[in-house]
Write a protein that holds these residues in place. Sequence first.
Motif, mmCIF file in Angstrom:
data_model
loop_
_atom_site.group_PDB
_atom_site.id
_atom_site.type_symbol
_atom_site.label_atom_id
_atom_site.label_comp_id
_atom_site.label_asym_id
_atom_site.label_seq_id
_atom_site.Cartn_x
_atom_site.Cartn_y
_atom_site.Cartn_z
ATOM 1 N N ARG A 291 0.807 -1.223 0.000
ATOM 2 C CA ARG A 291 0.000 0.000 0.000
ATOM 3 C C ARG A 291 0.842 1.275 0.000
ATOM 4 N NH1 ARG A 291 -5.000 -1.477 4.181
ATOM 5 N NH2 ARG A 291 -5.829 -3.207 2.943
ATOM 6 N N TRP A 292 2.118 1.170 -0.214
ATOM 7 C CA TRP A 292 2.995 2.339 -0.193
ATOM 8 C C TRP A 292 2.819 3.181 -1.455
ATOM 9 C CZ3 TRP A 292 6.164 2.187 -4.409
ATOM 10 C CH2 TRP A 292 6.425 0.918 -4.964
ATOM 11 N N LYS A 293 3.110 4.467 -1.293
ATOM 12 C CA LYS A 293 3.129 5.409 -2.403
ATOM 13 C C LYS A 293 4.339 6.329 -2.209
ATOM 14 C CE LYS A 293 -1.910 5.567 -2.979
ATOM 15 N NZ LYS A 293 -3.111 6.470 -2.945
ATOM 16 N N LEU A 294 5.276 6.281 -3.132
ATOM 17 C CA LEU A 294 6.461 7.116 -2.979
ATOM 18 C C LEU A 294 6.111 8.598 -2.984
ATOM 19 C CD1 LEU A 294 9.317 5.435 -5.059
ATOM 20 C CD2 LEU A 294 8.713 5.148 -2.659
ATOM 21 N N GLY A 295 4.990 8.937 -3.618
ATOM 22 C CA GLY A 295 4.568 10.326 -3.645
ATOM 23 C C GLY A 295 4.243 10.894 -2.283
ATOM 24 N N ASP A 296 4.024 10.019 -1.305
ATOM 25 C CA ASP A 296 3.757 10.484 0.056
ATOM 26 C C ASP A 296 5.031 10.940 0.764
ATOM 27 O OD1 ASP A 296 1.093 9.882 -0.302
ATOM 28 O OD2 ASP A 296 1.209 7.931 0.690
ATOM 29 N N TYR A 297 6.178 10.722 0.132
ATOM 30 C CA TYR A 297 7.467 11.060 0.732
ATOM 31 C C TYR A 297 8.198 12.034 -0.200
ATOM 32 C CZ TYR A 297 6.473 6.853 3.454
ATOM 33 O OH TYR A 297 5.882 5.907 4.261
ATOM 34 N N PRO A 298 8.152 13.310 0.090
ATOM 35 C CA PRO A 298 8.759 14.310 -0.796
ATOM 36 C C PRO A 298 10.222 14.014 -1.105
ATOM 37 C CG PRO A 298 7.444 15.384 0.897
ATOM 38 C CD PRO A 298 7.520 13.930 1.272
ATOM 39 N N GLY A 299 10.521 13.942 -2.397
ATOM 40 C CA GLY A 299 11.899 13.758 -2.843
ATOM 41 C C GLY A 299 12.452 12.363 -2.704
ATOM 42 N N LEU A 300 11.693 11.424 -2.158
ATOM 43 C CA LEU A 300 12.243 10.096 -1.888
ATOM 44 C C LEU A 300 12.590 9.342 -3.167
ATOM 45 C CD1 LEU A 300 13.013 7.952 0.193
ATOM 46 C CD2 LEU A 300 10.644 7.125 0.123
ATOM 47 N N ALA A 301 11.780 9.461 -4.202
ATOM 48 C CA ALA A 301 12.011 8.701 -5.437
ATOM 49 C C ALA A 301 13.357 9.017 -6.068
ATOM 50 C CB ALA A 301 10.893 8.970 -6.435
ATOM 51 N N ALA A 302 13.897 10.199 -5.789
ATOM 52 C CA ALA A 302 15.185 10.593 -6.371
ATOM 53 C C ALA A 302 16.373 10.178 -5.512
ATOM 54 C CB ALA A 302 15.211 12.110 -6.590
ATOM 55 N N ARG A 303 16.117 9.585 -4.352
ATOM 56 C CA ARG A 303 17.201 9.233 -3.438
ATOM 57 C C ARG A 303 17.789 7.873 -3.773
ATOM 58 N NH1 ARG A 303 16.883 12.785 0.868
ATOM 59 N NH2 ARG A 303 18.996 12.050 1.313
ATOM 60 N N HIS A 304 18.875 7.534 -3.092
ATOM 61 C CA HIS A 304 19.530 6.246 -3.309
ATOM 62 C C HIS A 304 18.568 5.117 -2.937
ATOM 63 C CE1 HIS A 304 22.378 2.920 -2.831
ATOM 64 N NE2 HIS A 304 23.211 3.633 -3.566
ATOM 65 N N PRO A 305 18.587 4.001 -3.703
ATOM 66 C CA PRO A 305 17.683 2.887 -3.406
ATOM 67 C C PRO A 305 17.786 2.348 -1.984
ATOM 68 C CG PRO A 305 18.601 2.609 -5.580
ATOM 69 C CD PRO A 305 19.318 3.786 -4.967
ATOM 70 N N ALA A 306 18.959 2.449 -1.354
ATOM 71 C CA ALA A 306 19.087 1.971 0.026
ATOM 72 C C ALA A 306 18.197 2.781 0.966
ATOM 73 C CB ALA A 306 20.545 2.054 0.483
ATOM 74 N N ILE A 307 18.086 4.085 0.716
ATOM 75 C CA ILE A 307 17.202 4.931 1.508
ATOM 76 C C ILE A 307 15.747 4.566 1.242
ATOM 77 C CG2 ILE A 307 16.334 7.292 1.707
ATOM 78 C CD1 ILE A 307 18.863 7.069 3.213
ATOM 79 N N ILE A 308 15.402 4.384 -0.027
ATOM 80 C CA ILE A 308 14.015 4.054 -0.384
ATOM 81 C C ILE A 308 13.596 2.741 0.251
ATOM 82 C CG2 ILE A 308 12.455 3.576 -2.299
ATOM 83 C CD1 ILE A 308 14.289 5.327 -4.059
#
Length: 333
Positions: A291-308
């Motif tokens: 049920r996750w949405k990366l859009g709920d986390y500002p700027g997360l999609a552009a971060r390193h995959p380990a952070i995501i």
Amino acid sequence: MTLQRRMAITDASAIGAARRMATQIAVEAGADETHAGRVAIVASELATNLVRHANGGELLVQVLDQAAPVVELVALDSGPGMGDTSLCLSDGYSTHGTSGNGLGAVRRLSAFFDVYSQLGKGTIVVARVAVSARKTLVPASLFELGAVNVALHGEPVCGDGWMLVESEDNIALMVVDGLGHGLLAHEVALAAKAAFNATPWPPVASLQRANEQLSSTRGGAMACALLDRTRGLLSYAGVGNISGTLVGERNQGLVSHNGTVGAQMKRVQGFDYAWKPNCLLVMHSDGVSARWKLGDYPGLAARHPAIIAAVLFRDFARERDDATIVVLKQADA
């Protein structure tokens, strides 16, 4: 990749235990006294920050399988968060009257360092510390990857598994979830890794080989992906409840068929998807909610995959199951 070891950091008494755990892992990976000492310092600082600034959290430690072994330490918390991470990384900055050298020291000792924080939601810190004299992570990869792979609390082994095989222009990724958890599920994960290592592509052939290899086990869910960056193509095949998502301009769920690899794999079919350099591939077991949405986390999609991977694990892992999540992106995106 080896199973990540996890430790709850709830009070100051856990700091020493975290340091000893991380040091032992570094020594097992071949670290000498100097490099093991660096890992110990990073573990201590991360655990201390969790206690002092976040009212506790969790520390994950694993060895990344690279030509120059690296210990990855991930600190997760759901605390107050940081409004300005660059300020918090400055030496001498402190909100608790301490010397303020914690995260700055962690960054200096790390071959790779990143932090993601949201006010009111918590902080993720990822530090990768070399355990040899090499100053860079080698060999260079065309892709960046982050993964969390943890066993159900109380279990010594994990029934989930994942594996990555890389060639000159391609990368193949597999995630498996053995039925149940514990030793019998772990046997499924090991058998799936062996089958995938022998036949990492194409995805349909990987699953067919795994179906044969897993016939003597209780079976499980499994999905395989092949990224061809020169053709801009993602090939994918799955059986069972491994979740695969291609994140780009919009999220696209990747198709898996019902069944159990090694037991009731009635149908396997491959699907091709367009892959662009700025895409993300996210694959996880059902120990992580979809049920996750990366859009709920500002700027997360552009971060390193380990952070995501760490953020999604922190916020969407189920407490009563093994949990595995792998995130992949093109390194030059």
